[in-house]
Structure formats: structure tokens, C-alpha cells
Scaffold this motif. Sequence first.
Motif, PDB file in Angstrom:
ATOM      1  N   THR A  20      11.684  -7.731   2.297  1.00 15.06           N
ATOM      2  CA  THR A  20      12.114  -8.191   1.470  1.00 15.06           C
ATOM      3  C   THR A  20      12.903  -6.441  -0.181  1.00 15.06           C
ATOM      4  OG1 THR A  20      11.781 -10.423   1.648  1.00 15.06           O
ATOM      5  CG2 THR A  20      12.780 -10.034  -0.547  1.00 15.06           C
ATOM      6  N   TYR A  21      11.310  -6.652  -0.462  1.00  9.28           N
ATOM      7  CA  TYR A  21      11.033  -5.456  -1.549  1.00  9.28           C
ATOM      8  C   TYR A  21      11.437  -4.556  -1.795  1.00  9.28           C
ATOM      9  CZ  TYR A  21      11.535 -10.067  -4.271  1.00  9.28           C
ATOM     10  OH  TYR A  21      12.295 -11.147  -4.536  1.00  9.28           O
ATOM     11  N   GLY A  22      10.830  -3.987   0.118  1.00 11.56           N
ATOM     12  CA  GLY A  22      10.769  -2.400  -0.049  1.00 11.56           C
ATOM     13  C   GLY A  22       9.190  -1.551  -0.076  1.00 11.56           C
ATOM     14  N   VAL A  23       8.913  -0.297  -0.607  1.00 10.37           N
ATOM     15  CA  VAL A  23       8.088   0.225  -0.166  1.00 10.37           C
ATOM     16  C   VAL A  23       7.869   0.782  -1.809  1.00 10.37           C
ATOM     17  CG1 VAL A  23       8.616   0.973   1.759  1.00 10.37           C
ATOM     18  CG2 VAL A  23       9.517   2.410  -0.063  1.00 10.37           C
ATOM     19  N   ILE A  24       6.552   1.471  -1.829  1.00 11.94           N
ATOM     20  CA  ILE A  24       6.129   2.133  -3.061  1.00 11.94           C
ATOM     21  C   ILE A  24       6.767   3.136  -2.844  1.00 11.94           C
ATOM     22  CG2 ILE A  24       3.940   3.179  -4.251  1.00 11.94           C
ATOM     23  CD1 ILE A  24       2.281   0.794  -3.887  1.00 11.94           C
ATOM     24  N   ASP A  25       7.428   4.081  -4.339  1.00 18.15           N
ATOM     25  CA  ASP A  25       7.858   5.717  -4.027  1.00 18.15           C
ATOM     26  C   ASP A  25       6.377   6.449  -4.781  1.00 18.15           C
ATOM     27  OD1 ASP A  25       9.455   7.475  -4.152  1.00 18.15           O
ATOM     28  OD2 ASP A  25       9.853   7.638  -5.501  1.00 18.15           O
ATOM     29  N   SER A  26       6.257   5.533  -5.697  1.00 20.15           N
ATOM     30  CA  SER A  26       5.307   6.518  -6.346  1.00 20.15           C
ATOM     31  C   SER A  26       4.441   5.805  -7.850  1.00 20.15           C
ATOM     32  CB  SER A  26       5.565   7.837  -6.859  1.00 20.15           C
ATOM     33  OG  SER A  26       6.268   7.936  -8.357  1.00 20.15           O
ATOM     34  N   ILE A  52       0.542  -1.486   0.232  1.00 21.11           N
ATOM     35  CA  ILE A  52       0.152   0.474   0.123  1.00 21.11           C
ATOM     36  C   ILE A  52       1.127   1.404   0.356  1.00 21.11           C
ATOM     37  CG2 ILE A  52      -2.271  -0.753   1.233  1.00 21.11           C
ATOM     38  CD1 ILE A  52      -0.790  -0.136   3.844  1.00 21.11           C
ATOM     39  N   GLN A  53       0.359   2.521  -0.172  1.00 15.63           N
ATOM     40  CA  GLN A  53       1.150   3.836  -0.695  1.00 15.63           C
ATOM     41  C   GLN A  53       1.173   4.474   0.872  1.00 15.63           C
ATOM     42  OE1 GLN A  53      -0.082   5.492  -4.634  1.00 15.63           O
ATOM     43  NE2 GLN A  53       1.577   5.583  -3.982  1.00 15.63           N
ATOM     44  N   GLY A  54       2.094   4.552   1.770  1.00 16.18           N
ATOM     45  CA  GLY A  54       2.099   4.901   3.200  1.00 16.18           C
ATOM     46  C   GLY A  54       2.490   3.495   3.894  1.00 16.18           C
ATOM     47  N   SER A  55       2.130   3.712   5.101  1.00 17.51           N
ATOM     48  CA  SER A  55       2.554   2.674   5.618  1.00 17.51           C
ATOM     49  C   SER A  55       1.184   2.095   6.798  1.00 17.51           C
ATOM     50  CB  SER A  55       3.035   3.443   7.023  1.00 17.51           C
ATOM     51  OG  SER A  55       2.489   5.098   7.575  1.00 17.51           O
ATOM     52  N   GLY A  56       1.601   0.872   7.400  1.00 15.17           N
ATOM     53  CA  GLY A  56      -0.046   0.813   7.645  1.00 15.17           C
ATOM     54  C   GLY A  56      -0.016  -1.259   7.139  1.00 15.17           C
ATOM     55  N   ARG A  57      -0.892  -1.173   7.069  1.00  9.95           N
ATOM     56  CA  ARG A  57      -1.580  -3.098   6.645  1.00  9.95           C
ATOM     57  C   ARG A  57      -2.954  -3.206   6.652  1.00  9.95           C
ATOM     58  NH1 ARG A  57       0.933  -7.941   8.389  1.00  9.95           N
ATOM     59  NH2 ARG A  57       2.752  -6.059   9.132  1.00  9.95           N
ATOM     60  N   LEU A  58      -3.282  -3.495   5.741  1.00  7.26           N
ATOM     61  CA  LEU A  58      -4.719  -3.062   5.466  1.00  7.26           C
ATOM     62  C   LEU A  58      -5.252  -5.025   5.153  1.00  7.26           C
ATOM     63  CD1 LEU A  58      -5.133  -0.003   3.412  1.00  7.26           C
ATOM     64  CD2 LEU A  58      -5.964  -0.389   5.520  1.00  7.26           C
ATOM     65  N   TYR A  59      -6.280  -5.856   5.095  1.00  2.26           N
ATOM     66  CA  TYR A  59      -6.223  -6.378   5.067  1.00  2.26           C
ATOM     67  C   TYR A  59      -7.869  -6.522   3.802  1.00  2.26           C
ATOM     68  CZ  TYR A  59      -4.099  -7.715   9.284  1.00  2.26           C
ATOM     69  OH  TYR A  59      -2.927  -7.825   9.988  1.00  2.26           O
ATOM     70  N   PHE A  60      -7.762  -7.228   2.561  1.00  2.00           N
ATOM     71  CA  PHE A  60      -8.223  -7.099   1.885  1.00  2.00           C
ATOM     72  C   PHE A  60      -8.478  -8.052   0.779  1.00  2.00           C
ATOM     73  CE2 PHE A  60      -6.673  -4.067  -0.338  1.00  2.00           C
ATOM     74  CZ  PHE A  60      -6.033  -4.550  -2.103  1.00  2.00           C
ATOM     75  N   GLY A  61      -9.920  -8.553  -0.151  1.00  2.00           N
ATOM     76  CA  GLY A  61      -9.411  -9.920  -1.211  1.00  2.00           C
ATOM     77  C   GLY A  61      -8.587 -11.489  -0.359  1.00  2.00           C
ATOM     78  N   GLY A  62      -8.905 -11.477   1.232  1.00  2.00           N
ATOM     79  CA  GLY A  62      -7.864 -12.336   1.988  1.00  2.00           C
ATOM     80  C   GLY A  62      -6.648 -12.832   1.508  1.00  2.00           C
ATOM     81  N   ASN A  63      -6.326 -11.754   1.373  1.00  2.00           N
ATOM     82  CA  ASN A  63      -4.484 -11.096   0.886  1.00  2.00           C
ATOM     83  C   ASN A  63      -4.296  -9.788   2.358  1.00  2.00           C
ATOM     84  OD1 ASN A  63      -4.055 -12.681  -0.368  1.00  2.00           O
ATOM     85  ND2 ASN A  63      -5.016 -11.635  -2.193  1.00  2.00           N
ATOM     86  N   THR A  64      -3.214  -9.704   2.867  1.00  2.00           N
ATOM     87  CA  THR A  64      -2.742  -8.439   3.593  1.00  2.00           C
ATOM     88  C   THR A  64      -1.635  -7.414   2.649  1.00  2.00           C
ATOM     89  OG1 THR A  64      -2.197 -10.184   5.454  1.00  2.00           O
ATOM     90  CG2 THR A  64      -0.723  -7.625   6.239  1.00  2.00           C
ATOM     91  N   PHE A  65      -2.218  -5.848   2.876  1.00  2.00           N
ATOM     92  CA  PHE A  65      -0.910  -5.454   2.135  1.00  2.00           C
ATOM     93  C   PHE A  65      -0.305  -4.657   3.338  1.00  2.00           C
ATOM     94  CE2 PHE A  65      -4.309  -7.051  -0.509  1.00  2.00           C
ATOM     95  CZ  PHE A  65      -3.626  -6.775  -1.802  1.00  2.00           C
ATOM     96  N   VAL A  66       1.179  -4.833   3.086  1.00  2.00           N
ATOM     97  CA  VAL A  66       1.958  -3.364   4.280  1.00  2.00           C
ATOM     98  C   VAL A  66       2.555  -2.512   3.309  1.00  2.00           C
ATOM     99  CG1 VAL A  66       2.178  -5.514   5.065  1.00  2.00           C
ATOM    100  CG2 VAL A  66       3.724  -4.974   3.216  1.00  2.00           C
TER     101      VAL A  66
END
Length: 148
Positions: free
Chosen positions: A54-60, A35-49
Motif C-alpha cells: 500500500t505505502y511503498g518503501v524506505i528511501d533513507s 525494513i531498509q532493503g528487501s526481504g521480510r523479518l519477524y521480531f517483537g511479534g510483528n512482520t517487517f517488510v
Amino acid sequence: MTQMTPQLDAALASPAPTIFGAVEILLPGYALRLIQGSGRLYFGGNTFVGRDATYGVIDSVDVIADGTGDEAPEVTLTLLPASDAAAATLASATMQGSQVSIWLGAVNPATGIVIPDPLLVFLGALDVPTLKASEHRRELEYRIVSVF
């Protein structure tokens, strides 16, 4: 009438919606869900961070560009890889063609729960990576081409 569910449409029409962008990249052997920004969200049976260890973050995520003529619609996604190894892995030829899904959604600010059925705004595949490195920063920019 919109493509959104009534709940999502109402949440986005509220005076101060809590919105999020989410990206899923189905890499060979690994599902990267950010997800863009910090935190953790759950939808569609999956966790988005906000940060994948391992791979880092979204810049844009740039604006989706309509294709013209015989070109498919595309979007540019920039990641900030967590390490040199992660950058090398993400930029490798084996990642090209990995499926990418991009959603727009909203969160109930009182509960922190995702409003049902975020809107899938783009479905595509990783195309061309561009790795940019400087002394204190690594960026991996991907063209993502629509599957349609």
C-alpha cells in the motif's frame, strides 16, 4: 557496557554482521512496518517488510540529530510511496503525530532469524511532511520528533 543485549552486542561485534534498520509507523488504522532493503523479518511479534504493497518503501533514514536548547531530538525519514494515492494519504494532516519507532538489529546469517531484542534507537512522532514529486519519482520526507 552497551544498551544492547549480550546476543546483539556479540552479533554486531562479529567480523561481518548482517544488520538491519527497521521502522514502525502506527498510522491511524494501519501499522506500517518496513525494513531498509528487501526481504521480510519477524521480531517483537510483528512482520517487517522491505516493500509495503500500500505505502511503498524506505528511501533513507538520516542520522539522529540532538535537539539544542528547547528543541527535541529529531530524525528525517524519506519514503518512496507506492502510488499518488499513498503519497496523498501519508502526507495528510491526519497522519501527523503518528508514533514512529526505529530499531537497529542483526540477523543470524545461517538461519535468517533476527537476533533477539533489536535496539530501539529512536521513538518519536511524525511531524512535518514534505512531498517531492517529479515525472518518475515521488518522495515523502518526514521530520520525526522525539517523544522524550
